[in-house]
Design a protein around this motif. Structure first.
Motif, short mmCIF file in Angstrom:
data_model
loop_
_atom_site.label_atom_id
_atom_site.label_comp_id
_atom_site.label_asym_id
_atom_site.label_seq_id
_atom_site.Cartn_x
_atom_site.Cartn_y
_atom_site.Cartn_z
N PHE A 11 -6.78 -3.26 -2.12
CA PHE A 11 -7.96 -4.08 -1.83
C PHE A 11 -8.55 -4.62 -3.13
CE2 PHE A 11 -12.51 -4.60 -1.00
CZ PHE A 11 -12.50 -5.33 0.17
N CYS A 33 0.81 -1.21 0.00
CA CYS A 33 0.00 0.00 0.00
C CYS A 33 0.85 1.27 0.00
CB CYS A 33 -0.98 0.00 1.17
SG CYS A 33 -0.23 -0.09 2.81
N TRP A 52 -5.86 -3.29 4.56
CA TRP A 52 -7.31 -3.19 4.80
C TRP A 52 -7.71 -3.97 6.05
CZ3 TRP A 52 -8.92 -8.12 4.84
CH2 TRP A 52 -8.14 -9.04 4.13
N CYS A 83 -9.68 1.28 -3.03
CA CYS A 83 -8.21 1.31 -3.05
C CYS A 83 -7.66 0.17 -3.92
CB CYS A 83 -7.70 1.16 -1.62
SG CYS A 83 -5.89 1.10 -1.51
N LYS A 95 -13.41 2.91 7.53
CA LYS A 95 -12.19 2.40 6.91
C LYS A 95 -12.52 1.67 5.62
CE LYS A 95 -8.33 -0.76 7.85
NZ LYS A 95 -7.31 0.06 7.25
N MET A 96 -13.53 0.79 5.66
CA MET A 96 -13.87 0.00 4.49
C MET A 96 -14.45 0.84 3.36
SD MET A 96 -12.59 -2.86 4.90
CE MET A 96 -13.21 -3.59 3.40
N CYS A 147 -11.27 1.69 1.73
CA CYS A 147 -10.57 0.50 1.23
C CYS A 147 -11.22 -0.08 -0.02
CB CYS A 147 -10.50 -0.57 2.32
SG CYS A 147 -9.40 -0.15 3.70
#
Length: 130
Positions: free
Chosen positions: A120, A66, A92, A117, A110-111, A114
């Protein structure tokens, strides 16, 4: 995670509803409720499913980190648990990551980030909504 995704991921893990309940440490009634859309899938269940899937998916080539993909400044990397624990391919999964220079207040927040991203998506995008 939607109820449809839950069903798809259970299938990818090759588990019956009963086996999935045992694997996740939840009741079979909870599995039924998630798959029918009667109950929201809790963050800890979603997180565990993604982790198990990430361990079963066979990917070739070098795992993307990342901090490289996001070109994180060194100061930000040094404050990030994903970097500290050399977990750039499963950032993640790690709480307290410093995506965009900030931590997230909850798993749901957060998700949200993610799911868009590249780290992910490299693992899970082909599975979303299949």
């Amino acid at each position: 995670m939607t109820s449809k995704e839950f069903k798809i991921f259970r299938s990818r893990l090759d588990r019956t509803q009963k086996e999935m309940a045992q694997l996740l440490g939840i009741s079979i009634k909870a599995v039924h409720s998630y798959e029918q859309g009667w109950r929201k899938i809790p963050g800890h269940v979603e997180r565990q499913i993604y982790f198990l899937l990430s361990r079963t998916l066979q990917r070739t080539g070098e795992k993307k980190k990342c901090w490289d993909l996001l070109q994180c400044p060194e100061e930000q990397m040094n404050q990030c648990p994903a970097y500290e624990f050399k977990s750039g391919d499963v950032c993640w999964f790690v709480n307290g990551t410093r995506c965009g220079g900030k931590t997230h207040g909850s798993w749901d927040k957060k998700m949200e980030e993610c799911r868009s991203c590249d780290v992910f998506l490299a693992l899970f995008d082909d599975m979303q909504g299949s």
